[in-house]
Design a protein around this motif. Sequence first.
Motif, PDB file in Angstrom:
ATOM      1  N   ILE A 134       1.593  10.109  12.018  1.00 19.49           N
ATOM      2  CA  ILE A 134       3.575  11.090  11.304  1.00 19.49           C
ATOM      3  C   ILE A 134       2.983  11.101   9.946  1.00 19.49           C
ATOM      4  CG2 ILE A 134       3.971   9.276  13.423  1.00 19.49           C
ATOM      5  CD1 ILE A 134       4.822   8.032  10.753  1.00 19.49           C
ATOM      6  N   MET A 135       2.147  10.288   8.965  1.00 18.53           N
ATOM      7  CA  MET A 135       2.117  11.372   7.770  1.00 18.53           C
ATOM      8  C   MET A 135       2.000  12.461   7.657  1.00 18.53           C
ATOM      9  SD  MET A 135       1.397   7.786   6.107  1.00 18.53           S
ATOM     10  CE  MET A 135       1.648   8.449   4.178  1.00 18.53           C
ATOM     11  N   PRO A 136       0.204  13.017   8.554  1.00 17.46           N
ATOM     12  CA  PRO A 136       0.177  14.367   7.976  1.00 17.46           C
ATOM     13  C   PRO A 136       0.976  15.019   8.644  1.00 17.46           C
ATOM     14  CG  PRO A 136      -1.816  12.864   9.421  1.00 17.46           C
ATOM     15  CD  PRO A 136      -0.676  11.860   8.798  1.00 17.46           C
ATOM     16  N   MET A 137       0.926  14.757  10.191  1.00 17.18           N
ATOM     17  CA  MET A 137       2.421  15.918  10.572  1.00 17.18           C
ATOM     18  C   MET A 137       3.412  15.960  10.268  1.00 17.18           C
ATOM     19  SD  MET A 137       2.646  17.072  13.592  1.00 17.18           S
ATOM     20  CE  MET A 137       1.394  16.910  14.517  1.00 17.18           C
ATOM     21  N   ALA A 138       3.615  14.967   9.103  1.00 19.06           N
ATOM     22  CA  ALA A 138       4.877  15.388   8.594  1.00 19.06           C
ATOM     23  C   ALA A 138       4.627  16.470   7.299  1.00 19.06           C
ATOM     24  CB  ALA A 138       5.962  14.305   7.783  1.00 19.06           C
ATOM     25  N   MET A 139       3.545  16.317   6.274  1.00 14.75           N
ATOM     26  CA  MET A 139       3.189  17.246   5.845  1.00 14.75           C
ATOM     27  C   MET A 139       2.843  18.822   6.057  1.00 14.75           C
ATOM     28  SD  MET A 139       3.242  15.022   2.440  1.00 14.75           S
ATOM     29  CE  MET A 139       2.565  16.563   1.692  1.00 14.75           C
ATOM     30  N   SER A 140       2.281  18.668   7.334  1.00 19.78           N
ATOM     31  CA  SER A 140       1.731  20.128   7.621  1.00 19.78           C
ATOM     32  C   SER A 140       2.663  20.873   7.345  1.00 19.78           C
ATOM     33  CB  SER A 140       1.396  19.990   9.527  1.00 19.78           C
ATOM     34  OG  SER A 140       2.737  19.571  10.208  1.00 19.78           O
ATOM     35  N   SER A 141       4.393  20.368   8.030  1.00 20.79           N
ATOM     36  CA  SER A 141       5.575  21.142   7.368  1.00 20.79           C
ATOM     37  C   SER A 141       6.625  21.014   6.242  1.00 20.79           C
ATOM     38  CB  SER A 141       6.984  21.057   8.516  1.00 20.79           C
ATOM     39  OG  SER A 141       6.965  19.663   7.790  1.00 20.79           O
ATOM     40  N   ILE A 142       5.677  20.696   5.419  1.00 19.50           N
ATOM     41  CA  ILE A 142       6.389  20.062   3.853  1.00 19.50           C
ATOM     42  C   ILE A 142       5.466  20.772   3.156  1.00 19.50           C
ATOM     43  CG2 ILE A 142       6.169  18.851   1.737  1.00 19.50           C
ATOM     44  CD1 ILE A 142       7.068  16.202   3.513  1.00 19.50           C
ATOM     45  N   HIS A 143       3.992  21.040   3.362  1.00 19.44           N
ATOM     46  CA  HIS A 143       2.928  22.289   2.689  1.00 19.44           C
ATOM     47  C   HIS A 143       3.936  23.457   2.830  1.00 19.44           C
ATOM     48  CE1 HIS A 143       0.984  18.770   0.843  1.00 19.44           C
ATOM     49  NE2 HIS A 143       0.191  18.764   2.467  1.00 19.44           N
ATOM     50  N   GLN A 144       3.691  23.784   1.732  1.00 18.95           N
ATOM     51  CA  GLN A 144       4.278  25.340   1.484  1.00 18.95           C
ATOM     52  C   GLN A 144       2.937  26.394   1.495  1.00 18.95           C
ATOM     53  OE1 GLN A 144       6.969  27.136   2.499  1.00 18.95           O
ATOM     54  NE2 GLN A 144       7.562  24.490   2.161  1.00 18.95           N
ATOM     55  N   ASP A 145       2.011  25.423   1.155  1.00 17.68           N
ATOM     56  CA  ASP A 145       0.318  26.858   0.968  1.00 17.68           C
ATOM     57  C   ASP A 145      -0.359  26.784   2.278  1.00 17.68           C
ATOM     58  OD1 ASP A 145      -2.606  26.181   0.615  1.00 17.68           O
ATOM     59  OD2 ASP A 145      -2.358  27.326  -0.742  1.00 17.68           O
ATOM     60  N   PRO A 146      -0.817  28.024   2.921  1.00 15.03           N
ATOM     61  CA  PRO A 146      -1.565  28.059   3.714  1.00 15.03           C
ATOM     62  C   PRO A 146      -2.819  27.025   4.568  1.00 15.03           C
ATOM     63  CG  PRO A 146      -0.761  30.002   4.222  1.00 15.03           C
ATOM     64  CD  PRO A 146      -0.623  28.847   2.338  1.00 15.03           C
ATOM     65  N   GLU A 147      -3.561  27.021   3.135  1.00 14.49           N
ATOM     66  CA  GLU A 147      -4.638  26.173   3.378  1.00 14.49           C
ATOM     67  C   GLU A 147      -3.985  24.186   3.892  1.00 14.49           C
ATOM     68  OE1 GLU A 147      -8.981  25.212   0.717  1.00 14.49           O
ATOM     69  OE2 GLU A 147      -7.438  26.790   0.744  1.00 14.49           O
ATOM     70  N   LEU A 148      -3.219  24.080   2.742  1.00  9.96           N
ATOM     71  CA  LEU A 148      -2.826  22.422   2.850  1.00  9.96           C
ATOM     72  C   LEU A 148      -2.197  22.232   4.334  1.00  9.96           C
ATOM     73  CD1 LEU A 148      -1.648  21.782  -1.100  1.00  9.96           C
ATOM     74  CD2 LEU A 148      -3.814  21.202   0.172  1.00  9.96           C
ATOM     75  N   LYS A 149      -1.395  23.437   4.799  1.00  9.13           N
ATOM     76  CA  LYS A 149      -0.263  22.902   5.971  1.00  9.13           C
ATOM     77  C   LYS A 149      -1.704  22.892   7.078  1.00  9.13           C
ATOM     78  CE  LYS A 149       2.415  25.269   7.170  1.00  9.13           C
ATOM     79  NZ  LYS A 149       4.330  24.722   7.072  1.00  9.13           N
ATOM     80  N   GLU A 150      -2.714  23.776   7.228  1.00  7.96           N
ATOM     81  CA  GLU A 150      -4.324  23.156   8.388  1.00  7.96           C
ATOM     82  C   GLU A 150      -4.506  22.537   7.919  1.00  7.96           C
ATOM     83  OE1 GLU A 150      -8.084  25.729   9.419  1.00  7.96           O
ATOM     84  OE2 GLU A 150      -6.674  26.596   8.060  1.00  7.96           O
ATOM     85  N   CYS A 151      -4.634  21.561   6.930  1.00  8.40           N
ATOM     86  CA  CYS A 151      -5.744  21.138   6.635  1.00  8.40           C
ATOM     87  C   CYS A 151      -4.838  19.474   6.999  1.00  8.40           C
ATOM     88  CB  CYS A 151      -5.804  20.174   4.907  1.00  8.40           C
ATOM     89  SG  CYS A 151      -6.782  21.643   4.040  1.00  8.40           S
ATOM     90  N   ALA A 152      -3.700  19.187   6.771  1.00  8.56           N
ATOM     91  CA  ALA A 152      -2.425  18.121   7.619  1.00  8.56           C
ATOM     92  C   ALA A 152      -2.153  18.335   8.974  1.00  8.56           C
ATOM     93  CB  ALA A 152      -1.600  18.541   6.665  1.00  8.56           C
ATOM     94  N   SER A 153      -2.502  19.618   9.049  1.00  7.70           N
ATOM     95  CA  SER A 153      -2.208  19.795  10.495  1.00  7.70           C
ATOM     96  C   SER A 153      -4.064  19.088  11.726  1.00  7.70           C
ATOM     97  CB  SER A 153      -2.280  20.657  11.142  1.00  7.70           C
ATOM     98  OG  SER A 153      -1.628  21.530  12.929  1.00  7.70           O
ATOM     99  N   LYS A 154      -5.060  19.043  11.231  1.00 11.42           N
ATOM    100  CA  LYS A 154      -6.201  18.728  11.397  1.00 11.42           C
ATOM    101  C   LYS A 154      -6.380  17.525  11.253  1.00 11.42           C
ATOM    102  CE  LYS A 154      -9.181  23.404  11.053  1.00 11.42           C
ATOM    103  NZ  LYS A 154      -9.615  23.830   9.967  1.00 11.42           N
ATOM    104  N   THR A 155      -5.749  16.856  10.127  1.00 10.09           N
ATOM    105  CA  THR A 155      -5.761  15.324   9.935  1.00 10.09           C
ATOM    106  C   THR A 155      -4.601  15.207  10.964  1.00 10.09           C
ATOM    107  OG1 THR A 155      -6.355  15.744   7.484  1.00 10.09           O
ATOM    108  CG2 THR A 155      -5.561  14.069   7.975  1.00 10.09           C
ATOM    109  N   ALA A 156      -3.496  15.274  11.367  1.00 12.33           N
ATOM    110  CA  ALA A 156      -2.952  14.883  12.009  1.00 12.33           C
ATOM    111  C   ALA A 156      -3.890  14.743  13.718  1.00 12.33           C
ATOM    112  CB  ALA A 156      -1.616  15.554  12.562  1.00 12.33           C
ATOM    113  N   ASP A 157      -4.444  16.473  13.744  1.00 11.59           N
ATOM    114  CA  ASP A 157      -4.831  15.681  15.678  1.00 11.59           C
ATOM    115  C   ASP A 157      -6.211  14.347  15.383  1.00 11.59           C
ATOM    116  OD1 ASP A 157      -3.307  17.965  16.270  1.00 11.59           O
ATOM    117  OD2 ASP A 157      -4.933  19.154  15.493  1.00 11.59           O
ATOM    118  N   ASN A 158      -6.714  14.596  14.168  1.00 12.52           N
ATOM    119  CA  ASN A 158      -7.595  13.653  14.459  1.00 12.52           C
ATOM    120  C   ASN A 158      -6.955  12.010  14.520  1.00 12.52           C
ATOM    121  OD1 ASN A 158     -10.021  14.921  14.007  1.00 12.52           O
ATOM    122  ND2 ASN A 158     -10.336  14.161  11.835  1.00 12.52           N
TER     123      ASN A 158
END
Length: 222
Positions: A134-158
């Motif tokens: 839930i934490m990286p999933m939430a960060m994927s929409s909080i982040h505005q930077d595309p790279e950070l959004k992608e990082c958070a999304s991949k972390t959530a997938d893991n």
Amino acid sequence: MKKTLLLLLSSMIAKHNASAFVARSSPAARPLTSMSALPTTTQVSNDDFMKQLGHASQIIPALHRSSPSEEESAVLLEVLQKQFAHSDGIRGFFAVYLTSAESLTMEEVPSVLAEAVKGADTKVMVPLACMNVIMPMAMSSIHQDPELKECASKTADNGIKILRLLKGDSDVVSNCKAIYQVSSDEAEGGDDLVEYWNKFFTNYKYGSEQKADISRVIKEFC
């Protein structure tokens, strides 16, 4: 990229700005392979969160070795079991693992890691495994930077891959039902788990967009 990912998840979980930490080499006798680089069972059992980050960085390469011997797998499993016996060990390991280059390129969770996760105390492992979704999933929409959004999304997938190892367990179901209620704004109070996760969401100030993303992925486990 790897450093950015590590700092992202470790800061979310521990509210620390974790820097690279190099753990002491194990003085214990090990097979004469890369297993000799592992921390000792005493270290992973007793060291604090920050040191567990360093231990994880030693353990993860061993997890992804091709064709390990039975002896090597047994040594690695013992270390992971000791590390997963307490929250600092679990948090420290997954703060590094979920953002590691090795885990981001693997479709399947290594068998030794899967066995250690399944054998851990679910009362300790499950809430932390849920947070790692839930934490990286939430960060994927909080982040505005595309790279950070992608990082958070991949972390959530893991994180989802790890939680799926425990799918169907009663603690997973009860925690995820509570999370789903909170993230769907259906929480009515009274239930201890609902109260726990409601405070968690409030503490991190998750808004409607974060709640929607969390409820979408967590529903699978209810």
